[in-house]
Write a protein that holds these residues in place. Sequence first.
Motif, PDB file in Angstrom:
ATOM      1  N   VAL A 161       0.842  -1.209   0.000  1.00  0.00           N
ATOM      2  CA  VAL A 161       0.000   0.000   0.000  1.00  0.00           C
ATOM      3  C   VAL A 161       0.873   1.253   0.000  1.00  0.00           C
ATOM      4  CG1 VAL A 161      -1.588   1.373   1.429  1.00  0.00           C
ATOM      5  CG2 VAL A 161      -2.034  -1.058   1.041  1.00  0.00           C
ATOM      6  N   MET A 162       1.910   1.245   0.819  1.00  0.00           N
ATOM      7  CA  MET A 162       2.821   2.397   0.883  1.00  0.00           C
ATOM      8  C   MET A 162       3.438   2.675  -0.487  1.00  0.00           C
ATOM      9  SD  MET A 162       3.521   3.523   4.242  1.00  0.00           S
ATOM     10  CE  MET A 162       5.286   3.719   4.455  1.00  0.00           C
ATOM     11  N   ASP A 163       3.887   1.610  -1.148  1.00  0.00           N
ATOM     12  CA  ASP A 163       4.539   1.767  -2.450  1.00  0.00           C
ATOM     13  C   ASP A 163       3.530   2.111  -3.546  1.00  0.00           C
ATOM     14  OD1 ASP A 163       7.010   1.202  -1.333  1.00  0.00           O
ATOM     15  OD2 ASP A 163       6.946  -0.921  -1.864  1.00  0.00           O
ATOM     16  N   PHE A 164       2.403   1.401  -3.554  1.00  0.00           N
ATOM     17  CA  PHE A 164       1.425   1.546  -4.628  1.00  0.00           C
ATOM     18  C   PHE A 164       0.818   2.947  -4.648  1.00  0.00           C
ATOM     19  CE2 PHE A 164      -2.722   0.797  -6.701  1.00  0.00           C
ATOM     20  CZ  PHE A 164      -2.303   0.112  -7.834  1.00  0.00           C
ATOM     21  N   PHE A 165       0.595   3.520  -3.460  1.00  0.00           N
ATOM     22  CA  PHE A 165      -0.028   4.841  -3.369  1.00  0.00           C
ATOM     23  C   PHE A 165       0.983   5.941  -3.032  1.00  0.00           C
ATOM     24  CE2 PHE A 165      -3.626   1.950  -2.491  1.00  0.00           C
ATOM     25  CZ  PHE A 165      -4.463   2.347  -3.526  1.00  0.00           C
ATOM     26  N   ASP A 166       2.259   5.607  -3.110  1.00  0.00           N
ATOM     27  CA  ASP A 166       3.335   6.583  -2.924  1.00  0.00           C
ATOM     28  C   ASP A 166       3.200   7.325  -1.594  1.00  0.00           C
ATOM     29  OD1 ASP A 166       5.669   7.907  -3.627  1.00  0.00           O
ATOM     30  OD2 ASP A 166       4.610   9.492  -4.706  1.00  0.00           O
TER      31      ASP A 166
END
Length: 219
Positions: free
Chosen positions: A122-127
Motif C-alpha cells: 500500500v505504501m509503495d502503490f499509493f506513494d
Amino acid sequence: MTEYDTVLFDSDGVLVEPPTYETKVEATRAAFTEVGVKRPKNHHIDEIVNGTTVERLHEICAAYELDVNTFWEARERLDEESQFKKFESDSRTRYDDVTAISDVSQTCGIVSNNHHSTIEFVMDFFDLQSTFDTYYGREKTVESLDYKKPNTHYLDLALSELGGESALYVGDSEHDVIAAHQAGMDSVFVRRPHCTDVTLSTTPTYEINNLHEIPEIVG
C-alpha cells in the motif's frame, strides 16, 4: 487541548478501502481447496474471515485433519494476492482525504491488523513513503493472530520506535478504540461509509467524518 507528538493510523478503512467480505471468503475457500478440502463448512470460513484466534484455528484445522501451518500459509498468501489484485485493478483504492495527513506536522505511522507486507505494498502503490515515518502490520504466521488489535502489541512497537510520549490513534472500529486506550493513547473513530451506523460500546476521544479534521485536532 492535548498536545500530541505522534499520530498513528489504521490502514484498512482509514487510509484505503477495506477488503470486501466476498474477497476474503474467496481467498479462504481457495486456501481450503489448495490443501485438499473441497467443501469446508461455511461457519468455519466465517470464523476465519471475521477474525479467528490461534486456539480456534487449531480446532478448525483439526476438524479436517490439516496441518495448521500449511493451511495458514496458503490462506495468508492467497488472501494477500487477492488484495493486491483488487488494488491493481482499481476496484479498491485509497481515500481521497489521505492527502490531509500532509498537513500534520507530528510524526506519523501506520499500525494495522493486515499483513506487514500488504501495508508495504500500500505504501509503495499509493506513494505514501514520505507521509509516514514507520509502519507495522501483522506477520503472516499463526502466532500473529493473537497480536491483532485490540491487543496493543503493534501499537506499542510503533510508539517505541517513534519515541512518542503523547499519541493519537486513528481507526474505524471498536477494536481500534479499545487498543488505543489500552496502549495509553487517545483515539479517533472515523465514520467511513462501511461503519456509518456502527454503535460503539466504548467512547473514542474524538469522532470524525473524514481525515481533513485530523490537522485541527492535533493543532
